[in-house]
Design a protein around this motif. Structure first.
Motif, PDB file in Angstrom:
ATOM      1  N   ASP A  32     -18.597  -9.453 -15.164  1.00 46.24           N
ATOM      2  CA  ASP A  32     -18.225  -8.926 -13.852  1.00 46.24           C
ATOM      3  C   ASP A  32     -17.754  -7.481 -13.865  1.00 46.24           C
ATOM      4  O   ASP A  32     -17.009  -7.074 -14.774  1.00 46.24           O
ATOM      5  N   GLY A  33     -18.164  -6.748 -12.828  1.00 50.41           N
ATOM      6  CA  GLY A  33     -17.546  -5.467 -12.581  1.00 50.41           C
ATOM      7  C   GLY A  33     -16.104  -5.675 -12.153  1.00 50.41           C
ATOM      8  O   GLY A  33     -15.731  -6.747 -11.673  1.00 50.41           O
ATOM      9  N   MET A  34     -15.292  -4.645 -12.333  1.00 49.93           N
ATOM     10  CA  MET A  34     -13.873  -4.727 -11.998  1.00 49.93           C
ATOM     11  C   MET A  34     -13.443  -3.443 -11.300  1.00 49.93           C
ATOM     12  O   MET A  34     -14.125  -2.414 -11.385  1.00 49.93           O
ATOM     13  N   MET A  35     -12.304  -3.509 -10.635  1.00 49.93           N
ATOM     14  CA  MET A  35     -11.825  -2.314  -9.940  1.00 49.93           C
ATOM     15  C   MET A  35     -10.309  -2.211 -10.000  1.00 49.93           C
ATOM     16  O   MET A  35      -9.618  -3.215 -10.198  1.00 49.93           O
ATOM     17  N   TRP A  36      -9.830  -0.997  -9.825  1.00 53.65           N
ATOM     18  CA  TRP A  36      -8.411  -0.725  -9.616  1.00 53.65           C
ATOM     19  C   TRP A  36      -8.223  -0.286  -8.163  1.00 53.65           C
ATOM     20  O   TRP A  36      -9.001   0.519  -7.640  1.00 53.65           O
ATOM     21  N   VAL A  37      -7.182  -0.813  -7.575  1.00 50.53           N
ATOM     22  CA  VAL A  37      -6.833  -0.527  -6.187  1.00 50.53           C
ATOM     23  C   VAL A  37      -5.339  -0.223  -6.150  1.00 50.53           C
ATOM     24  O   VAL A  37      -4.582  -0.775  -6.955  1.00 50.53           O
ATOM     25  N   ARG A  38      -4.907   0.607  -5.242  1.00 48.53           N
ATOM     26  CA  ARG A  38      -3.473   0.850  -5.094  1.00 48.53           C
ATOM     27  C   ARG A  38      -3.073   0.706  -3.631  1.00 48.53           C
ATOM     28  O   ARG A  38      -3.903   0.844  -2.728  1.00 48.53           O
ATOM     29  N   GLN A  39      -1.822   0.437  -3.447  1.00 43.45           N
ATOM     30  CA  GLN A  39      -1.327   0.226  -2.090  1.00 43.45           C
ATOM     31  C   GLN A  39       0.134   0.618  -1.999  1.00 43.45           C
ATOM     32  O   GLN A  39       0.923   0.329  -2.900  1.00 43.45           O
ATOM     33  N   VAL A  40       0.470   1.283  -0.909  1.00 47.02           N
ATOM     34  CA  VAL A  40       1.855   1.602  -0.602  1.00 47.02           C
ATOM     35  C   VAL A  40       2.269   0.777   0.602  1.00 47.02           C
ATOM     36  O   VAL A  40       1.433   0.403   1.434  1.00 47.02           O
ATOM     37  N   PRO A  41       3.552   0.496   0.727  1.00 48.92           N
ATOM     38  CA  PRO A  41       4.016  -0.330   1.850  1.00 48.92           C
ATOM     39  C   PRO A  41       3.622   0.277   3.187  1.00 48.92           C
ATOM     40  O   PRO A  41       3.750   1.488   3.406  1.00 48.92           O
ATOM     41  N   GLU A  46      -6.106   1.105  -1.107  1.00 48.80           N
ATOM     42  CA  GLU A  46      -6.944   2.273  -1.390  1.00 48.80           C
ATOM     43  C   GLU A  46      -7.691   2.057  -2.695  1.00 48.80           C
ATOM     44  O   GLU A  46      -7.079   1.825  -3.742  1.00 48.80           O
ATOM     45  N   TRP A  47      -8.983   2.122  -2.635  1.00 49.79           N
ATOM     46  CA  TRP A  47      -9.777   2.005  -3.838  1.00 49.79           C
ATOM     47  C   TRP A  47      -9.528   3.206  -4.755  1.00 49.79           C
ATOM     48  O   TRP A  47      -9.484   4.354  -4.284  1.00 49.79           O
ATOM     49  N   VAL A  48      -9.380   2.942  -6.055  1.00 51.33           N
ATOM     50  CA  VAL A  48      -9.097   4.007  -7.021  1.00 51.33           C
ATOM     51  C   VAL A  48     -10.295   4.223  -7.953  1.00 51.33           C
ATOM     52  O   VAL A  48     -10.775   5.347  -8.099  1.00 51.33           O
ATOM     53  N   ALA A  49     -10.752   3.156  -8.592  1.00 47.51           N
ATOM     54  CA  ALA A  49     -11.837   3.298  -9.566  1.00 47.51           C
ATOM     55  C   ALA A  49     -12.465   1.948  -9.840  1.00 47.51           C
ATOM     56  O   ALA A  49     -11.817   0.905  -9.652  1.00 47.51           O
ATOM     57  N   SER A  50     -13.722   1.976 -10.281  1.00 46.36           N
ATOM     58  CA  SER A  50     -14.435   0.743 -10.615  1.00 46.36           C
ATOM     59  C   SER A  50     -15.252   0.946 -11.874  1.00 46.36           C
ATOM     60  O   SER A  50     -15.586   2.087 -12.246  1.00 46.36           O
ATOM     61  N   ILE A  51     -15.589  -0.165 -12.495  1.00 42.54           N
ATOM     62  CA  ILE A  51     -16.389  -0.117 -13.711  1.00 42.54           C
ATOM     63  C   ILE A  51     -17.334  -1.308 -13.711  1.00 42.54           C
ATOM     64  O   ILE A  51     -16.969  -2.405 -13.253  1.00 42.54           O
TER      65      ILE A  51
END
Length: 122
Positions: A32-41, A46-51
């Motif tokens: 599977d591909g994977m991703m990093w996401v970030r979020q503030v309260p 917000e999508w950050v990066a994927s591989i």
């Protein structure tokens, strides 16, 4: 049971670096591909990066390009986000996600970890 466990967050000064690992279990990580996401309260994710599954293709948001590096070690079932030149705008909870289809849509995912907090402050 699928589990995604992020770690490596903390407080860092502007200009500093952090490396976030995400360890996966309960599914065939290398499929599977994977991703990093970030979020503030109070804001959406917000999508950050994927591989991709093999680690040969990577994708970055404009805010991450040139500063962050996503990578993975399928032998260790682990994905990483190396973050350099951090600034206060990078402060957020960072999540690793197994996307359902779209590698760049932070709202379309099958599984998400509990997150790790990154705070950039002097």
């Amino acid at each position: 049971e699928v589990q995604l466990v992020e770690s490596g967050g903390g407080m860092v000064q502007p200009g500093g670096s952090l490396r976030l690992p995400c360890t996966a279990s309960g599914f065939t990580f290398s499929d599977d591909g994977m991703m990093w996401v970030r979020q503030v309260p109070g804001k959406g994710p917000e999508w950050v990066a994927s591989i991709d599954s093999g680690g040969s293709r990577t994708y970055y948001s404009d805010s991450a390009k040139g500063r962050f590096t996503i990578s993975r070690d399928n032998a260790k079932n682990t994905m990483y986000l190396q973050m350099n030149s951090l600034n206060p705008e990078d402060t957020a909870m960072y999540y690793c996600q197994r996307p359902s289809m779209n590698l760049k849509n932070p709202r379309e995912y099958l599984y998400r970890g509990q997150g790790t907090q990154v705070t950039v402050s002097s």
